[in-house]
Design a protein around this motif. Structure first.
Motif, PDB file in Angstrom:
ATOM      1  N   TRP A  24      -8.652  -0.841  -1.969  1.00 14.91           N
ATOM      2  CA  TRP A  24      -7.202  -0.994  -1.920  1.00 14.91           C
ATOM      3  C   TRP A  24      -6.524  -0.096  -0.895  1.00 14.91           C
ATOM      4  O   TRP A  24      -5.364  -0.294  -0.569  1.00 14.91           O
ATOM      5  N   VAL A  70       0.830  -1.215   0.000  1.00 17.87           N
ATOM      6  CA  VAL A  70       0.000   0.000   0.000  1.00 17.87           C
ATOM      7  C   VAL A  70       0.863   1.262   0.000  1.00 17.87           C
ATOM      8  O   VAL A  70       0.479   2.289  -0.561  1.00 17.87           O
ATOM      9  N   PRO A  97      -6.803  -2.191   2.989  1.00 17.65           N
ATOM     10  CA  PRO A  97      -7.302  -3.500   2.550  1.00 17.65           C
ATOM     11  C   PRO A  97      -7.811  -4.381   3.683  1.00 17.65           C
ATOM     12  O   PRO A  97      -8.933  -4.916   3.599  1.00 17.65           O
ATOM     13  N   THR A 140      -4.179  -4.351  -4.274  1.00 18.85           N
ATOM     14  CA  THR A 140      -3.445  -4.668  -3.045  1.00 18.85           C
ATOM     15  C   THR A 140      -3.970  -5.988  -2.477  1.00 18.85           C
ATOM     16  O   THR A 140      -4.620  -6.008  -1.424  1.00 18.85           O
ATOM     17  N   SER A 196      -9.414  -6.089  -3.266  1.00 19.25           N
ATOM     18  CA  SER A 196      -8.941  -5.370  -4.448  1.00 19.25           C
ATOM     19  C   SER A 196      -7.779  -6.109  -5.090  1.00 19.25           C
ATOM     20  O   SER A 196      -6.876  -6.606  -4.411  1.00 19.25           O
TER      21      SER A 196
END
Length: 480
Positions: A143, A89, A146, A172, A169
């Motif tokens: 994302w 991330v 997450p 991620t 997502s």
């Protein structure tokens, strides 16, 4: 990674389409993940549907014990998950430890407490009201946070007796595998929890439209939420949406200015601005505009933007190249509009040679019609809007299609609360209050429907049944 979690087992995807997961700070590959297709969705939904009746009948004490076991497993790998989320991330490690890795532990443990404390049956005159699971829950998560958002859906859904089809997502996805491994390790009955990776237009849309999915809980952009709701409409299922925001930070005329501005900046830039509840519009009385601008410049100059794995970093990169470019376009648009730039700009900081970084950017004296005021940018871009009166501040705060969050700072608590009551937002932070996972969270207007967190989040996954009683047959017979 080319497997999904279906019916208690890891199975290969039917698709061969892959995406590369990139470290946004280094632009290096973290690996490849295979996306699912409609066939994979059919498999996970079928597993969840078949497991539903048995899980719904499972005693609350057993469900709670399994949820606590998941929390314990997540606790044991807390640091590993935090490092993983910082890598995929780009969040600073301090935020990853607290939110990405820490919040899921809380959500699973608190869901166990909540379901044990809840009353499934309520007696009212002439009837009993029951709370029952919906059945199969489709959990579609974003994302930017997450695992935080995933656990906020999965834990209460399972606690309430629903089975889960989970689509994280594809941007991620690595943390989702760690979460799924933790859930797998505690021995949930097969089919109670299932995970499939995929994009929104194929896998997400099919989960939303599937006739055997009884409830869809989605977090993401407002536009994507509209698509989910549209796909779900044909089957008339319940849809819970936590969508975008353009939240105001209303600093009233006599509020302590410096702490209020600094707290608003911290909120607005959290996770490099990739936070739906971020306070991205700072509203101050025009008489204190110049002082506010000075505080902003001085405060932003002290922040460290850089390597998210370094303990002293305040803000990391954007999560993807696409997101970086989107935010750059907005900054350039603000410059083209002739807005006054206080800090930042559209170019990556000169001290950073790679990564999807942008400087912390603030525009001042921005009119309400500007795209930087009306649009959710989802990056480290804030605006200052001056007002002439408290009523104008309230009007400016509400002049948005969104209504997720707001912040109010006042000279007194009662003054702040009076203004907060007039704001069209699902949650309002008073005098710099922080995140509280027991307070209901959700939006007004185009920020969504439904609520998450605490008992309100649990109730989102319970449907209501009324048992209405006629005359007692035994009593009637005895009277004859």
């Amino acid at each position: 990674m080319d497997t999904f979690y279906v019916n208690g087992r890891w199975v290969r995807s039917h698709s061969t389409q892959q995406v590369v997961v990139t470290n946004p700070a280094t632009e290096e590959s973290l690996g490849q993940v295979t996306l699912g297709d409609v066939t994979d969705v059919e498999a996970v939904v079928d597993a969840a549907r078949r497991a539903g009746p048995g899980w719904a009948r499972t005693p609350v004490s057993e469900r709670a014990a399994l949820l606590r076991a998941i929390a314990a497993e997540l606790t044991s790998c807390h640091e590993e998950i935090a490092q993983l989320e910082t890598a995929e991330v780009g969040s600073p490690i301090t935020l990853s430890r607290r939110a990405h890795a820490g919040s899921p532990i809380h959500f699973f443990a608190s869901a166990a407490d909540l379901i044990e404390q809840s009353k499934p049956d309520e007696t009212i005159p002439g009837a009993t009201v029951l709370r029952e699971p919906y059945g199969v829950v489709g959990a579609i998560t974003p994302w930017n946070y997450p695992l935080h958002q995933s656990a906020a859906k999965i834990a209460p859904a399972l606690a309430a007796g629903n089975t889960v089809v989970y689509k994280p997502s594809e941007i991620t996805p690595l943390g989702a595998y760690a979460l799924t491994e933790a859930i797998d390790s505690v021995g949930l009955p097969p089919g109670v929890f299932n995970m499939v990776i995929g994009d929104g237009t194929t896998v997400g849309a099919r989960i939303a439209s599937h006739p055997d999915v009884d409830l869809v809980s989605f977090t993401g952009s407002t536009q994507a939420g509209i698509q989910v709701a549209t796909a779900a409409a044909a089957t008339v299922k319940k849809v819970s949406l936590e969508l975008g925001g353009k939240s105001p930070a209303v600093i009233l005329p006599d509020a302590p200015l410096q702490p209020a501005v600094q707290q608003a900046l911290r909120s607005g830039f959290l996770n490099s601005g990739q936070t739906c509840m971020a306070l991205t519009r700072i509203l101050v009385d025009r008489a204190r505009l110049a002082e506010t601008e000075t505080i902003v410049r001085d405060t932003v100059a002290g922040y460290v933007v850089g390597d998210p794995s370094a303990p002293g970093t305040d803000y990391g990169p954007l999560a993807s190249k696409a997101q970086q470019e989107r935010v750059q376009d907005y900054i350039r648009r603000g410059q083209q509009e002739g807005l006054r730039l206080l800090t930042g700009g559209p170019d990556r900081p000169a001290t950073l040679s790679h990564g999807y970084y942008l400087p912390l950017t603030v525009f001042s004296d921005v009119p309400p019609h500007s795209a930087l005021v009306t649009d959710e940018i989802f990056g480290p871009v804030l605006v200052i809007q001056p007002y002439e009166s408290i009523q104008e501040a309230i009007d400016l705060a509400n002049r948005t299609p969104y209504g997720l969050c707001a912040g109010v700072w006042g000279a007194t608590r009662s003054e702040a609360v009076e203004v907060a009551r007039q704001l069209q937002a699902g949650q309002v932070f008073i005098d710099g209050a922080g995140f509280n996972p027991g307070v209901p969270f959700g939006g007004y207007k185009r920020s969504g429907t439904g609520r998450e967190y605490g008992r309100y989040g649990l109730e989102e996954f319970q449907q209501i049944k009324g048992l209405v009683f006629g005359a007692d047959a035994t009593s009637s017979a005895s009277r004859r």
